[in-house]
Design a protein around this motif. Structure first.
Motif: not given
Length: 261
Positions: A82-86, A92-94, A100-103
């Motif tokens: 997830a960190a690599l992708a972000l 779109p929708g980053k 959502l991941l940090i929620a």
């Protein structure tokens, strides 16, 4: 000066209020008497031996270690991806995915536990070890993601671009360049996830199947009947594990960071 002196005294009082009960539990775990009270008659490892001979506690330790290890591995792998992708990609929708991941950090754990339990009931899924593992991964993943993401932001992408220019594919670049530079954060995040999973009781009470106990839930079950010296000994073991692991992790992470610099 009076204000600073008051602030110092207040700080000391707060720390005493927080850590004196912990110190009492550790001290009473070595009490040789049947009932944990002061004054102590002598020091003994009797209650730690009793823990080792208690099948229910040993079984709870095995479940907790297995659950924490699996949670740490899964959360770390997902957190790295997830960190690599972000950090390295735009799509779109980053921002929505990041939120959502940090929620789970922003939502109280008891609310998260009840929500997941109700959702599983809606899906007609019974509580099981797999559900318990899923809940722990959801709870610990944001912490691993934030730790790894903070480290990845500090790694210049030029290193990865140089490896690709020399003929390495993205997978080779990750294992040869990115992962070694991420190791301190990866190790710290893994230990963080392990410790949080090992200590968790709120979500575990909602997600665990019947007949399965972790160390925190075993302590809670023992407290329903009486406060025995075994609870003090078990609490001491928990304190040692949860304090020693982060300290060891900090030391290893610093050594890894120093070796990479």
């Amino acid at each position: 000066m009076t204000g600073w002196n008051f602030l110092r005294l207040y700080t000391v009082a707060v720390y005493l209020f927080m850590f004196l009960p912990v110190a009492v539990v550790v001290l009473l775990s070595f009490n040789s008497r049947q009932f944990g009270s002061f004054p102590m008659e002598g020091l003994s490892f009797r209650w730690f031996v009793e823990l080792w001979n208690n099948d229910a506690i040993v079984r709870a330790f095995r479940v907790s270690l297995l659950l924490a290890a699996l949670t740490a591995v899964i959360s770390t792998v997902l957190g790295i991806l997830a960190a690599l992708a972000l950090v390295r990609y735009r799509f779109p929708g980053k921002n929505t995915i990041t939120t959502l991941l940090i929620a789970p950090i922003l939502i109280p754990e008891v609310v998260l536990a009840v929500a997941l339990l109700l959702f599983l009931r809606w899906l007609d899924m019974p509580r099981s070890f797999l559900v318990l593992l899923l809940g722990h991964v959801i709870f610990t993943l944001p912490f691993v993601l934030l730790v790894v993401q903070a480290r990845l932001v500090a790694i210049r992408p030029e290193y990865e671009e140089a490896a690709r220019s020399l003929g390495a594919n993205p997978l080779q670049t990750f294992f040869a360049v990115t992962l070694p530079l991420l190791l301190p954060a990866v190790f710290a995040g893994m230990l963080f996830a392990f410790t949080m999973s090992f200590d968790d009781i709120t979500g575990t009470m909602f997600w665990k199947p019947g007949g399965v106990e972790t160390v925190p839930t075993q302590i809670f079950a023992m407290l329903r009947h009486s406060i025995s010296p075994e609870i003090n000994a078990l609490g001491t073991v928990m304190i040692v594990v949860t304090v020693a692991l982060p300290l060891i992790g900090m030391g290893v992470a610093r050594r890894l960071a120093a070796s990479r610099s």
